[in-house]
Design an enzyme around this catalytic site. Sequence first.
Site, PDB file in Angstrom:
ATOM      1  N   ASP A 116      39.529 136.224 -45.978  1.00  0.00           N
ATOM      2  CA  ASP A 116      40.343 137.338 -45.487  1.00  0.00           C
ATOM      3  C   ASP A 116      41.452 136.858 -44.558  1.00  0.00           C
ATOM      4  OD1 ASP A 116      41.315 139.772 -44.647  1.00  0.00           O
ATOM      5  OD2 ASP A 116      39.589 140.258 -43.390  1.00  0.00           O
ATOM      6  N   ASP A 303      47.656 140.191 -46.982  1.00  0.00           N
ATOM      7  CA  ASP A 303      46.260 140.377 -46.583  1.00  0.00           C
ATOM      8  C   ASP A 303      45.322 140.274 -47.781  1.00  0.00           C
ATOM      9  OD1 ASP A 303      43.859 141.102 -45.492  1.00  0.00           O
ATOM     10  OD2 ASP A 303      44.501 143.039 -44.736  1.00  0.00           O
TER      11      ASP A 303
END
Length: 523
Positions: A116, A303
Amino acid sequence: MSSLGLTLDSVCQIAAMGTRSVALVLLAAVLLQTLLPASAAEGLVRVALKKQPIDQNSRVAERLSAEEKQRLLRGGNSLGSSDEGDIIALKNYMNAQYFGEIGVGTPAQKFTVIFDTGSSNHWVPSSKCYFSIACYLHSRYKSGQSSTYKKNGKPADIHYGTGSIAGFFSEDSVTLGDLVVKDQEFIEATKEPGLTFMVAKFDGILGLGFQEISVGNAVPVWYNMIKQGLISDPVFSFWFNRHAGEGEGGEIVFGGMDPNHYKGDHTYVPVTQKGYWQFNMGDVLVDGKSSGFCAGGCAAIADSGTSLLAGPTAIITEINEKIGATGVVSQECKTVVSQYGQQILDLLLAETQPAKICSQVGLCTFDGTHGVSAGIRSVVDDEAGKSNGGLQSDPMCNACEMAVVWMQNQLSQNKTKELILNYVNQLCDRLPSPMGESSVDCASLKSMPDIAFTIGGKKFSLKPEQYILKVGEGPAAQCISGFTAMDIPPPRGPLWILGDVFMGAYHTVFDYGKLRVGFAESA
């Protein structure tokens, strides 16, 4: 290593035979190169990613958690002490599709994690998690079985938009591909409340953001890879395989990038604010036409921990209208159009500064840069607004500011007043669902427009088959829009979060050494 040494000795002996053996030396060098693993030859470390389809369990859990997300947006809860915490607190892992395997401890205990770039902590479920069902459904870290475990004990908790975890810090080795990162600080999660992590297909998270947003100021795994000299180039890159049925989900490459993963050259933009991998983005085009909202520039974040594309409601609504997504009727939006639409149009035609219009009609107050709610708040509301970093909004003020953007965009296309007011009224019916997703007709993909993002002066287009996600197969299949609304106010916003939908179409490079992000068409 012994086989490598013997091969090098052989090369030296060949070289001693004289100048006529130069060709043989070169041939031997090539053969030596083929004996090395590809990763070692390239100086790259690869971690394979697996892709899982979106399922109905995830969608149900997402709907149940959406109310909490909306409460956060309205300012009903603190989002943590960090100024950067607002976006992490809105993160949604429910539709995550790409996971990789890592090891923690010695010998390595295997965990499936999301890599992430939108957060910076590493956490996995702990064997000391006794009262959360989610922990029993996933792999759990057992410190007593690791010879490299070091006790830390500092408490930690992270709040996400669709769930939270709490636990304590520990230190141990973390294995990624062929690398072993020593003495890595991570969180042993002892509480994983709610449905979110119970139905999740992953065990934990490995954050690849900057230390500035790391809970407990823990040093991210990525930092220690560089510090410990495990990679030669401080760069990592993502390739998501968007071709269904090929089995391979993708790859994250540490230490550089694989030229087989992309076409052409990358377009690089500088990181504008450390914390997230944030950069400046230009206009968003719908079917080749400006959406207006980001014409003057918007911030964006690459992201990998967000599955969809999140952006300002004003633009998402325009996209919904073009792709035929079912939305929700906003009474506030319709009220603004019916009662203030003509007045807003007149002010725009009079060349009033757009940011001041909603304050002039009395729906917002102007703070010098943009409109803010003119509503009267209680002391409790004010304190909530301070604690969540300003994620607080007034529906009438928001509706007015969206109407200004939509009308301004239509005026630039020389539309009549009547057509503009009718169009804006239709957009009120296309406002994104508060549940976070909008359904579309799977049979209509061919008639949907391309959506393009301007990054580094270049247009990066997404075709319907790239931004529409299919859930299920055959006659029972459903299609959902890859766009979801998220309004982050200034100074952090307006903000786009470019998740897996975008990163699947465009190979993404995260260059820590030069503090930049690069995009190129995926191969």
